[in-house]
Design an enzyme around this catalytic site. Structure first.
Site, PDB file in Angstrom:
ATOM      1  N   ASP A 261       0.862  -1.173   0.000  1.00  0.00           N
ATOM      2  CA  ASP A 261       0.000   0.000   0.000  1.00  0.00           C
ATOM      3  C   ASP A 261       0.905   1.231   0.000  1.00  0.00           C
ATOM      4  OD1 ASP A 261      -2.135   1.681  -0.006  1.00  0.00           O
ATOM      5  OD2 ASP A 261      -3.196   0.745   1.655  1.00  0.00           O
TER       6      ASP A 261
HETATM    7  C1  BGC Z   1      -5.057   3.249  -0.053  1.00  0.00           C
HETATM    8  C2  BGC Z   1      -5.182   2.246  -1.171  1.00  0.00           C
HETATM    9  C3  BGC Z   1      -5.053   2.944  -2.499  1.00  0.00           C
HETATM   10  C4  BGC Z   1      -3.745   3.698  -2.547  1.00  0.00           C
HETATM   11  C5  BGC Z   1      -3.514   4.433  -3.850  1.00  0.00           C
HETATM   12  C6  BGC Z   1      -3.793   4.087  -0.200  1.00  0.00           C
HETATM   13  O1  BGC Z   1      -3.721   5.062   0.768  1.00  0.00           O
HETATM   14  O2  BGC Z   1      -5.037   2.597   1.193  1.00  0.00           O
HETATM   15  O3  BGC Z   1      -6.440   1.602  -1.083  1.00  0.00           O
HETATM   16  O4  BGC Z   1      -5.151   2.015  -3.527  1.00  0.00           O
HETATM   17  O5  BGC Z   1      -3.729   4.651  -1.492  1.00  0.00           O
HETATM   18  O6  BGC Z   1      -4.404   5.473  -4.002  1.00  0.00           O
END
Ligand code: BGC
Length: 703
Positions: A261
């Site tokens: 993530d």
């Molecule tokens: C979120 C993810 C997301 C990523 C990119 C993160 O903060 O937890 O779900 O895909 O950002 O936007």
């Protein structure tokens, strides 16, 4: 044989009937097998790549908030393409401009319509591809452990089987056009402490409650990628959690790549690389020069790097990213077909929670005036403003939807600031009905962010009740007009105790997407019947659920939550899991099991009849639960093991068949490190919600 959908995509768009691959596999290779040609090409590339070039495949190239997609580097020397990633749980992320805004995933979970979900995922993926993206950062398949979780709206509900079926459908649909990345692996369901909290969980609970849907997207849908969660599991960050990544790669045979993530989702170089994290997103902090140095010093082996880069290159080649077809035409974005899908999903998702004194439907023939109260009535309230945010060019608000569908009746807004003014009172009293639109917004529940360059976002909910202003508005309107209909917006359970008795009807409308207001009007005016059912438990009060702790950095996750928890405690929730009313009624009869003694590898075939006994056509979501008699370990009182959405004309009867593989009834024995199917009696219950199951039978499994 594998399917290379990028090559076929334009053709498939034109010929929707040809959408499934000849071998019925989703895009990419079949889960069990690898394509020898692709593997040989990967071998050749690895032979030619320098260490720096290999490591470059293992990190993002920056991107948002400084660019317009999340990218990974291409290697022009060797003709290796980069990834272009966009979020997509409720449509293509607003960072790429306008797109169709579908009802949030939780609303879609309330449709219990997995074929619809497959079509929606395909639509999102086509729009994603049209915007030049090749990886969709969806589905989010974390179990809703508690409705205060700020990102509840991004997932499908509280149940494992239901989550599994929706997750698989989404991946199969999306991977017709792009790679999908299922997230967040694993046990990610608290926002405010998401970057640090350790979920303390025993192996059995992890295996039975928090992992099965991830396993299914790997084994059944051959997901291209898995995104690790920010949180820790049993003290170890998910991006460097070897036991979790071993389950994924070694035990389940996942051939794709694992990406972290985003901001602070990768926290180390050597532990993360050794544990099996393949790509650090969104930019190289640990997997850039530091990883090169770790290989040069012998702390990370070249074999580890090669095995990881192989996963990345494999997916790029399997999906033909090195020779992509022309992207779908931009006109697919917000096309009329996609808007119609958003409308269908909104209509099927809304849940009628209460309907007394025939408050609903509103009969246009008897109606002169309707008042609509609450500032949310005229707000495009489509969900939170975190990574899943989608920006459609237009959206139909509840007020606009009711006004355009009212026939001759006047639909008049009142109390636009959530406070009923004296001047509004006469209008409310005189109206034939009052619709009050209240609930939550991104200020109440959202992905948690508190970062200088991006700003801050709400995170978890503070409680399950409506705000005092919204409760007061409902009560003020209800005191003036007996036919008060409350429309709730939000991403998960809202408690209703302080005002439920004051009103005649309540509708859960969710964050209903760009066509939400039109679908709401269709249902309130009775042009269609309600058919959504709750994908979670609505308690009377929060203390009926396990505690929600979003301040501690170590939080125990027990085996029981949601309906499993209230069933175990024998408490009565306000609205049980699977609950939802209709304008018609359904009767269940004639439950039959094909056999009442089966073996551990068999499948139990269950049939029953469901009849529409009311006056209008309607869809019924039929549900099958299994209970365990005399298990040697504590099991849930009952667990959902099958469901279907059945369309029935008035008076019509249909026979429903469901199949329950006995393997799905196993429990995880941590001592044996294996799934155990017990030779005991299993009770089958069938009906309309987890607490209304008129049909019962049982079968025994032999040892
Ligand atoms: C979120 C993810 C997301 C990523 C990119 C993160 O903060 O937890 O779900 O895909 O950002 O936007």
């Amino acid at each position: 044989m594998s399917c290379r959908l990028p090559v076929l995509a334009p053709l498939l768009l034109a010929l929707p009937l040809l959408l499934s691959c000849s071998d019925d596999a989703p895009r990419g290779p079949v889960a069990e097998g690898l394509d020898p040609d692709v593997e040989a090409r990967v071998d050749r590339l690895l032979d030619r790549m320098t260490l720096e070039e290999k490591v470059e495949q293992k990190h993002g190239s920056g991107g948002l908030p400084f660019g317009d997609v999340w990218g990974t580097p291409a290697n022009d020397r060797l003709g290796i393409p980069g990834f272009a990633m966009l979020d997509g749980p409720r449509g293509v992320s607003k960072v790429a401009g306008e797109a169709t805004a579908f009802p949030v995933a939780m609303a879609r979970g309330a449709t219990w319509d997995v074929e619809l979900e497959r079509r929606i995922a395909e639509a999102v993926a086509v729009e994603c591809a049209a915007k030049g993206c090749n990886v969709l950062l969806a589905p989010a398949i974390n179990i809703l452990r508690h409705p205060r979780w700020g990102r509840a709206q991004e997932v499908y509900g509280e149940d494992v089987h239901h989550m599994t079926r929706f997750g698989v459908a989404f991946v199969e649909g999306a991977q017709q056009h792009v790679l999908a990345s299922a997230k967040h692996y694993a046990a990610n369901s608290i926002e405010d402490t998401r970057y640090d909290v350790s979920v303390e969980i025993d192996e059995r609970t992890l295996r039975e409650i928090y992992l099965p849907h991830f396993r299914a997207v790997v084994k059944e849908a051959n997901i291209a990628s898995i995104m690790t969660a920010y949180n820790r599991v049993n003290g170890v960050y998910c991006s460097e959690n070897e036991p979790l990544l071993d389950i994924l790669k070694d035990e389940w045979g996942f051939h794709g790549f694992v990406e972290s993530d985003w901001i602070d989702g990768t926290l180390s170089t050597i532990p993360a690389a050794e544990a099996g994290l393949d790509i650090e997103m969104p930019s190289p902090v640990f997997f850039g020069d530091e990883l090169v140095a770790a290989v040069e010093s012998g702390e990370v082996s070249m074999d580890t790097i090669d095995a990881s880069v192989r996963r990345v290159l494999r997916r790029k080649l399997e999906y033909g990213l090195d020779d992509p077809p022309a992207p779908p035409d931009a006109s697919v974005v917000e096309s009329s077909a996609h808007r119609a899908l958003a409308h269908e999903a909104a209509r099927k998702s809304m849940v009628l929670l209460k309907n007394e004194a025939e408050a609903l439907p509103l009969d246009r023939a008897d109606l002169t005036s309707v008042v609509v109260a609450g500032h949310l009535a005229d707000v495009e309230n489509l969900g939170d403003d975190g990574s899943s945010d989608v920006s459609p060019s237009t959206a139909v608000t509840p007020l606009a939807g009711l006004q355009s569908a009212s026939g001759g009746a006047a639909v008049t807004p009142v109390a636009s600031e959530d406070v009923l003014e004296t001047a509004d009172e006469a209008a409310v009293s005189a109206a034939d009905a009052a619709v009050v639109v209240v609930g939550l917004t991104s200020e109440d529940e959202s992905e948690y962010i508190n970062i200088d360059v991006i700003g801050s976002q709400a995170g978890d909910r503070e409680g399950l009740a409506l705000s005092p202003e919204h409760v007061a508005l409902i009560q003020d309107v209800a005191a003036l007009n007996p036919r008060t209909i409350v429309v709730l917006e939000g991403g998960s359970a809202i408690t209703v105790e302080s005002w439920l008795a004051d009103v005649e009807a309540v509708v859960m409308a969710w964050y209903p997407g760009m066509e939400g207001g039109a679908a709401l009007a269709e249902l309130l005016f009775g042009d269609a019947s309600f058919s959504g059912k709750l994908p979670f438990t609505v308690p009377q009060t929060e203390d009926q659920l396990p505690p929600f702790d979003n301040t501690s950095l170590e939080v125990p996750y027990g085996h029981f939550h949601g309906y499993r928890h209230v069933d175990r405690n024998d408490t009565t929730p306000r609205f049980p899991f699977g609950y939802g009313l209709s304008y018609t009624s359904f009767a269940y009869e004639n439950l039959q099991l094909e056999a009442d003694v089966v073996g551990p590898e068999d499948t139990v075939r269950v049939t029953f009849e469901v009849t529409n006994t009311g006056p209008v056509p309607g869809d019924e979501v039929v549900q099958l639960y299994v209970g365990y008699e005399g298990s040697s370990v504590e099991r849930s009182v009952r667990e959902l093991k099958g469901f279907d959405r059945v369309s029935l004309m008035a008076g019509e009867t249909k026979t429903v068949t469901m199949e329950v593989p006995v393997r799905d009834l196993a429990y995880w024995d941590a001592g044996a490190d294996d799934w155990i199917v017990e030779p005991i009696e299993y009770g089958v219950q069938v009906g309309t919600s987890s607490r209304d199951l008129p049909l019962e039978a049982s079968f025994t499994v032999t040892s």
